[in-house]
Design an enzyme around this catalytic site. Structure first.
Site, PDB file in Angstrom:
ATOM      1  N   GLN A 141      -9.573  19.428 -20.549  1.00 58.51           N
ATOM      2  CA  GLN A 141      -8.308  18.942 -20.002  1.00 58.51           C
ATOM      3  C   GLN A 141      -8.529  18.366 -18.599  1.00 58.51           C
ATOM      4  O   GLN A 141      -9.183  18.977 -17.756  1.00 58.51           O
ATOM      5  CB  GLN A 141      -7.280  20.100 -19.956  1.00 58.51           C
ATOM      6  N   ASP A 189     -11.157  13.463 -27.877  1.00 54.47           N
ATOM      7  CA  ASP A 189     -10.337  12.727 -26.912  1.00 54.47           C
ATOM      8  C   ASP A 189     -10.766  11.261 -26.821  1.00 54.47           C
ATOM      9  O   ASP A 189     -10.051  10.436 -26.252  1.00 54.47           O
ATOM     10  CB  ASP A 189     -10.510  13.338 -25.508  1.00 54.47           C
ATOM     11  N   LYS A 195      -1.069  21.763 -27.389  1.00 50.40           N
ATOM     12  CA  LYS A 195      -2.158  21.418 -28.313  1.00 50.40           C
ATOM     13  C   LYS A 195      -2.494  22.627 -29.185  1.00 50.40           C
ATOM     14  O   LYS A 195      -2.745  22.498 -30.384  1.00 50.40           O
ATOM     15  CB  LYS A 195      -3.394  20.945 -27.521  1.00 50.40           C
TER      16      LYS A 195
HETATM   17  N1  GUN Z   1      -4.849  14.781 -19.113  1.00 51.35           N
HETATM   18  C1  GUN Z   1      -3.811  13.944 -19.327  1.00 51.35           C
HETATM   19  N2  GUN Z   1      -3.881  13.425 -20.573  1.00 51.35           N
HETATM   20  C2  GUN Z   1      -5.003  13.940 -21.137  1.00 51.35           C
HETATM   21  C3  GUN Z   1      -5.617  13.780 -22.417  1.00 51.35           C
HETATM   22  O1  GUN Z   1      -5.160  13.040 -23.297  1.00 51.35           O
HETATM   23  N3  GUN Z   1      -6.751  14.495 -22.620  1.00 51.35           N
HETATM   24  C4  GUN Z   1      -7.285  15.294 -21.671  1.00 51.35           C
HETATM   25  N4  GUN Z   1      -8.415  15.932 -21.944  1.00 51.35           N
HETATM   26  N5  GUN Z   1      -6.746  15.460 -20.466  1.00 51.35           N
HETATM   27  C5  GUN Z   1      -5.606  14.782 -20.220  1.00 51.35           C
END
Ligand code: GUN
Length: 291
Positions: free
Chosen positions: A97, A120, A53
Protein backbone atom coordinates in the site's frame (compact mmCIF):
# COMPACT_ATOMS: atom_id res chain seq x y z
CA UNK A 1 -30.54 13.64 -19.38
CA UNK A 2 -27.67 12.49 -17.23
CA UNK A 3 -27.04 8.78 -16.68
CA UNK A 4 -25.00 7.31 -13.85
CA UNK A 5 -22.00 5.06 -14.36
CA UNK A 6 -22.90 3.08 -11.26
CA UNK A 7 -19.62 1.63 -10.04
CA UNK A 8 -21.16 0.21 -6.89
CA UNK A 9 -23.74 -1.86 -8.77
CA UNK A 10 -21.26 -2.99 -11.43
CA UNK A 11 -18.72 -3.96 -8.75
CA UNK A 12 -21.36 -6.13 -7.04
CA UNK A 13 -22.13 -7.85 -10.33
CA UNK A 14 -18.45 -8.54 -11.16
CA UNK A 15 -17.76 -9.72 -7.59
CA UNK A 16 -20.59 -12.22 -8.01
CA UNK A 17 -18.98 -13.44 -11.25
CA UNK A 18 -15.63 -13.87 -9.47
CA UNK A 19 -17.28 -15.58 -6.47
CA UNK A 20 -19.00 -18.08 -8.79
CA UNK A 21 -15.67 -18.93 -10.40
CA UNK A 22 -13.98 -19.36 -7.01
CA UNK A 23 -16.84 -21.57 -5.77
CA UNK A 24 -16.38 -23.79 -8.81
CA UNK A 25 -12.60 -23.99 -8.32
CA UNK A 26 -12.84 -24.89 -4.64
CA UNK A 27 -15.64 -27.41 -5.37
CA UNK A 28 -13.16 -29.10 -7.72
CA UNK A 29 -10.73 -29.40 -4.80
CA UNK A 30 -8.40 -26.50 -5.63
CA UNK A 31 -7.28 -23.98 -3.02
CA UNK A 32 -8.75 -20.47 -3.14
CA UNK A 33 -6.80 -17.56 -4.70
CA UNK A 34 -4.71 -15.70 -2.10
CA UNK A 35 -4.17 -11.92 -2.10
CA UNK A 36 -1.78 -10.36 0.42
CA UNK A 37 -1.33 -6.70 1.31
CA UNK A 38 1.55 -4.97 3.05
CA UNK A 39 0.88 -1.75 4.93
CA UNK A 40 3.61 0.28 6.63
CA UNK A 41 2.44 2.73 9.30
CA UNK A 42 -1.06 3.79 10.28
CA UNK A 43 -2.15 6.36 7.68
CA UNK A 44 -5.96 6.57 7.99
CA UNK A 45 -6.82 6.48 4.29
CA UNK A 46 -4.37 3.61 3.63
CA UNK A 47 -5.82 1.58 6.51
CA UNK A 48 -9.33 2.10 5.09
CA UNK A 49 -8.21 1.00 1.61
CA UNK A 50 -6.48 -2.12 2.94
CA UNK A 51 -9.49 -3.01 5.12
CA UNK A 52 -11.75 -2.69 2.05
CA UNK A 53 -9.43 -4.90 0.00
CA UNK A 54 -9.48 -7.52 2.76
CA UNK A 55 -13.29 -7.39 3.04
CA UNK A 56 -13.78 -7.67 -0.73
CA UNK A 57 -11.33 -10.59 -0.91
CA UNK A 58 -13.38 -12.49 1.64
CA UNK A 59 -16.64 -11.64 -0.14
CA UNK A 60 -15.47 -13.44 -3.29
CA UNK A 61 -14.00 -16.39 -1.39
CA UNK A 62 -10.31 -15.45 -1.66
CA UNK A 63 -7.83 -16.05 1.12
CA UNK A 64 -6.48 -12.72 2.30
CA UNK A 65 -3.58 -11.78 4.53
CA UNK A 66 -2.37 -8.39 5.69
CA UNK A 67 1.21 -7.70 6.78
CA UNK A 68 1.05 -4.72 9.12
CA UNK A 69 4.47 -3.14 9.66
CA UNK A 70 5.32 -0.24 11.96
CA UNK A 71 6.04 3.30 10.77
CA UNK A 72 9.70 2.80 11.77
CA UNK A 73 10.18 -0.27 9.54
CA UNK A 74 13.43 0.02 7.61
CA UNK A 75 13.63 -0.31 3.84
CA UNK A 76 15.71 -3.47 4.34
CA UNK A 77 13.00 -5.05 6.53
CA UNK A 78 10.33 -4.19 3.97
CA UNK A 79 12.45 -5.64 1.15
CA UNK A 80 12.86 -8.84 3.19
CA UNK A 81 9.06 -9.10 3.56
CA UNK A 82 8.68 -8.62 -0.20
CA UNK A 83 11.26 -11.33 -0.82
CA UNK A 84 9.28 -13.66 1.44
CA UNK A 85 6.02 -12.91 -0.40
CA UNK A 86 7.70 -13.30 -3.81
CA UNK A 87 8.78 -16.80 -2.81
CA UNK A 88 5.71 -18.04 -0.92
CA UNK A 89 3.95 -20.43 -3.33
CA UNK A 90 0.65 -20.05 -1.44
CA UNK A 91 0.41 -16.35 -2.28
CA UNK A 92 -0.78 -15.56 -5.82
CA UNK A 93 -0.46 -11.79 -5.69
CA UNK A 94 0.30 -8.98 -3.27
CA UNK A 95 0.29 -5.23 -3.04
CA UNK A 96 2.35 -2.78 -1.02
CA UNK A 97 0.00 0.00 0.00
CA UNK A 98 1.27 3.47 -0.97
CA UNK A 99 2.34 6.00 0.15
CA UNK A 100 5.26 4.62 2.17
CA UNK A 101 6.96 6.55 4.98
CA UNK A 102 9.43 9.17 3.73
CA UNK A 103 12.56 7.25 4.78
CA UNK A 104 11.71 4.39 2.38
CA UNK A 105 12.47 4.63 -1.34
CA UNK A 106 9.14 3.79 -2.97
CA UNK A 107 10.51 2.91 -6.41
CA UNK A 108 13.15 0.56 -4.96
CA UNK A 109 10.37 -1.23 -3.09
CA UNK A 110 8.13 -1.50 -6.18
CA UNK A 111 11.07 -2.75 -8.25
CA UNK A 112 11.53 -5.62 -5.78
CA UNK A 113 8.01 -7.03 -6.35
CA UNK A 114 7.97 -10.07 -8.62
CA UNK A 115 6.14 -9.01 -11.85
CA UNK A 116 4.18 -12.31 -11.70
CA UNK A 117 2.70 -11.34 -8.33
CA UNK A 118 2.41 -7.59 -9.02
CA UNK A 119 -1.40 -7.45 -9.06
CA UNK A 120 -1.24 -3.64 -8.70
CA UNK A 121 0.60 -3.49 -12.05
CA UNK A 122 3.12 -1.01 -10.64
CA UNK A 123 6.42 -2.69 -11.54
CA UNK A 124 8.43 -1.43 -14.53
CA UNK A 125 7.98 -4.82 -16.22
CA UNK A 126 4.18 -4.65 -16.09
CA UNK A 127 4.09 -0.97 -17.09
CA UNK A 128 6.41 -1.75 -20.01
CA UNK A 129 4.23 -4.65 -21.09
CA UNK A 130 1.11 -2.48 -20.84
CA UNK A 131 2.64 0.24 -23.05
CA UNK A 132 3.63 -2.42 -25.59
CA UNK A 133 0.12 -3.89 -25.51
CA UNK A 134 1.40 -7.21 -24.15
CA UNK A 135 -0.24 -9.50 -21.62
CA UNK A 136 0.26 -7.89 -18.17
CA UNK A 137 -1.32 -6.75 -14.93
CA UNK A 138 -2.94 -3.35 -15.54
CA UNK A 139 -3.06 -0.94 -12.55
CA UNK A 140 -6.39 -1.24 -10.75
CA UNK A 141 -7.85 2.28 -11.06
CA UNK A 142 -7.22 2.67 -14.83
CA UNK A 143 -8.50 -0.88 -15.35
CA UNK A 144 -11.64 -0.03 -13.34
CA UNK A 145 -12.25 3.06 -15.50
CA UNK A 146 -11.89 0.96 -18.68
CA UNK A 147 -14.28 -1.67 -17.29
CA UNK A 148 -16.90 0.98 -16.46
CA UNK A 149 -16.74 2.44 -19.99
CA UNK A 150 -16.83 -1.02 -21.61
CA UNK A 151 -19.62 -2.55 -19.53
CA UNK A 152 -21.82 0.51 -19.97
CA UNK A 153 -21.22 0.43 -23.73
CA UNK A 154 -19.82 3.96 -23.88
CA UNK A 155 -18.66 4.75 -27.40
CA UNK A 156 -14.95 5.62 -27.30
CA UNK A 157 -13.57 5.14 -30.84
CA UNK A 158 -12.39 8.43 -32.29
CA UNK A 159 -13.62 10.39 -29.27
CA UNK A 160 -11.49 13.11 -27.73
CA UNK A 161 -10.55 11.98 -24.24
CA UNK A 162 -8.93 14.56 -21.97
CA UNK A 163 -7.10 13.15 -18.93
CA UNK A 164 -6.22 15.55 -16.13
CA UNK A 165 -3.34 14.31 -13.99
CA UNK A 166 -0.19 12.39 -14.94
CA UNK A 167 0.43 10.16 -11.92
CA UNK A 168 2.04 6.76 -12.42
CA UNK A 169 -0.96 4.98 -10.93
CA UNK A 170 -3.85 6.74 -12.71
CA UNK A 171 -3.27 9.49 -15.31
CA UNK A 172 -0.34 8.00 -17.21
CA UNK A 173 -1.72 4.44 -17.56
CA UNK A 174 -5.33 5.49 -18.29
CA UNK A 175 -4.15 7.85 -21.04
CA UNK A 176 -2.17 4.99 -22.54
CA UNK A 177 -4.97 2.43 -22.31
CA UNK A 178 -7.67 4.65 -23.82
CA UNK A 179 -5.46 5.57 -26.78
CA UNK A 180 -4.81 1.93 -27.67
CA UNK A 181 -6.68 -0.37 -30.09
CA UNK A 182 -10.02 -1.37 -28.61
CA UNK A 183 -10.72 2.04 -27.08
CA UNK A 184 -9.23 4.12 -29.92
CA UNK A 185 -9.63 7.52 -28.25
CA UNK A 186 -7.65 10.58 -29.24
CA UNK A 187 -6.10 11.42 -25.89
CA UNK A 188 -4.87 14.73 -24.52
CA UNK A 189 -3.05 14.59 -21.20
CA UNK A 190 -3.12 17.67 -18.98
CA UNK A 191 -1.18 18.39 -15.78
CA UNK A 192 -0.20 21.16 -13.38
CA UNK A 193 1.80 23.07 -16.05
CA UNK A 194 -0.92 22.90 -18.73
CA UNK A 195 -1.95 26.32 -20.02
CA UNK A 196 -5.56 27.25 -20.85
CA UNK A 197 -6.88 24.13 -19.12
CA UNK A 198 -10.62 25.05 -19.37
CA UNK A 199 -10.22 25.57 -23.14
CA UNK A 200 -8.90 22.00 -23.44
CA UNK A 201 -11.34 20.33 -21.04
CA UNK A 202 -14.26 21.96 -22.90
CA UNK A 203 -13.19 19.96 -25.98
CA UNK A 204 -13.44 16.63 -24.15
CA UNK A 205 -16.02 14.05 -25.23
CA UNK A 206 -14.70 11.98 -22.33
CA UNK A 207 -13.15 13.79 -19.37
CA UNK A 208 -11.12 11.77 -16.85
CA UNK A 209 -10.24 13.80 -13.77
CA UNK A 210 -7.45 12.51 -11.53
CA UNK A 211 -5.92 15.73 -10.29
CA UNK A 212 -6.34 15.25 -6.55
CA UNK A 213 -7.99 18.65 -5.90
CA UNK A 214 -11.44 18.70 -4.33
CA UNK A 215 -14.21 20.01 -6.63
CA UNK A 216 -11.66 21.47 -9.05
CA UNK A 217 -13.76 20.92 -12.19
CA UNK A 218 -16.62 23.39 -12.54
CA UNK A 219 -19.49 23.61 -15.06
CA UNK A 220 -17.71 26.15 -17.29
CA UNK A 221 -14.93 23.59 -17.93
CA UNK A 222 -17.17 20.87 -19.34
CA UNK A 223 -18.84 20.42 -22.75
CA UNK A 224 -22.56 19.69 -22.95
CA UNK A 225 -23.08 15.91 -23.30
CA UNK A 226 -19.60 14.89 -22.09
CA UNK A 227 -18.86 11.59 -20.33
CA UNK A 228 -17.30 12.47 -16.98
CA UNK A 229 -15.08 10.16 -14.92
CA UNK A 230 -14.16 11.50 -11.47
CA UNK A 231 -11.26 9.67 -9.82
CA UNK A 232 -10.95 12.05 -6.83
CA UNK A 233 -11.57 10.96 -3.24
CA UNK A 234 -11.48 13.65 -0.53
CA UNK A 235 -12.85 13.58 2.99
CA UNK A 236 -14.49 16.80 4.17
CA UNK A 237 -15.94 17.47 7.60
CA UNK A 238 -19.70 17.11 7.78
CA UNK A 239 -21.37 17.37 11.18
CA UNK A 240 -24.64 15.95 9.77
CA UNK A 241 -22.94 12.57 9.14
CA UNK A 242 -22.57 9.90 11.79
CA UNK A 243 -18.84 9.50 11.12
CA UNK A 244 -18.33 13.29 10.92
CA UNK A 245 -17.27 13.45 7.28
CA UNK A 246 -18.45 12.92 3.73
CA UNK A 247 -16.52 12.01 0.61
CA UNK A 248 -16.29 14.32 -2.42
CA UNK A 249 -14.44 14.12 -5.74
CA UNK A 250 -12.34 16.28 -8.05
CA UNK A 251 -15.53 17.50 -9.74
CA UNK A 252 -18.16 19.92 -8.44
CA UNK A 253 -20.98 17.50 -9.17
CA UNK A 254 -23.75 19.84 -7.98
CA UNK A 255 -23.20 22.08 -11.00
CA UNK A 256 -21.40 19.83 -13.53
CA UNK A 257 -23.53 16.66 -13.66
CA UNK A 258 -26.53 18.25 -15.38
CA UNK A 259 -24.36 19.07 -18.42
CA UNK A 260 -23.08 15.51 -18.84
CA UNK A 261 -24.48 12.47 -20.66
CA UNK A 262 -22.80 10.06 -18.19
CA UNK A 263 -21.06 10.65 -14.85
CA UNK A 264 -19.33 8.55 -12.21
CA UNK A 265 -20.61 9.58 -8.77
CA UNK A 266 -18.32 10.02 -5.74
CA UNK A 267 -18.55 7.83 -3.77
CA UNK A 268 -19.80 4.80 -5.72
CA UNK A 269 -18.20 5.41 -9.12
CA UNK A 270 -14.57 4.55 -9.86
CA UNK A 271 -13.68 3.50 -6.27
CA UNK A 272 -15.58 0.18 -6.13
CA UNK A 273 -14.22 -0.81 -9.55
CA UNK A 274 -10.64 -0.23 -8.39
CA UNK A 275 -10.97 -2.96 -5.78
CA UNK A 276 -12.75 -5.28 -8.21
CA UNK A 277 -9.89 -4.85 -10.69
CA UNK A 278 -7.43 -5.92 -8.01
CA UNK A 279 -9.53 -9.04 -7.43
CA UNK A 280 -9.63 -9.74 -11.18
CA UNK A 281 -5.84 -9.39 -11.37
CA UNK A 282 -5.44 -11.75 -8.41
CA UNK A 283 -7.65 -14.38 -10.06
CA UNK A 284 -5.56 -14.01 -13.21
CA UNK A 285 -2.32 -14.45 -11.21
CA UNK A 286 -3.80 -17.53 -9.55
CA UNK A 287 -4.65 -19.11 -12.90
CA UNK A 288 -1.14 -18.39 -14.21
CA UNK A 289 0.45 -19.99 -11.13
CA UNK A 290 -1.69 -23.11 -11.52
CA UNK A 291 -0.56 -23.61 -15.12
N1 GUN B 1 -2.47 4.02 -2.79
C1 GUN B 1 -3.45 4.67 -3.45
N2 GUN B 1 -3.96 3.89 -4.43
C2 GUN B 1 -3.26 2.73 -4.38
C3 GUN B 1 -3.31 1.52 -5.14
O1 GUN B 1 -4.10 1.35 -6.08
N3 GUN B 1 -2.44 0.55 -4.78
C4 GUN B 1 -1.55 0.72 -3.77
N4 GUN B 1 -0.71 -0.27 -3.50
N5 GUN B 1 -1.46 1.83 -3.05
C5 GUN B 1 -2.32 2.82 -3.36
Amino acid sequence: MTDILDGKALALQIKEEIANEVRQLTAEGHRAPHLAAVIVGTDGASMTYVANKEKSSHEVGFTSSVYRMSETTTEKQLLETIDFLNNDPDIDGFIVQLPLPKHINEQRVINAISPDKDVDGFTPVNIGRMVLGEECFVPATPMGICTLLQRYGIETAGKHCVVIGRSNIVGTPVANLLSRKGFDCTVTMCHSKTQNLPEITRQADILVVAIGKAEFITADMVKEGAVLVDVGIHRVEDATKKNGYRVIGDVKHSEVDAKCSWVTPVPGGVGPLTIVSLLQNTLKAYKKHRK
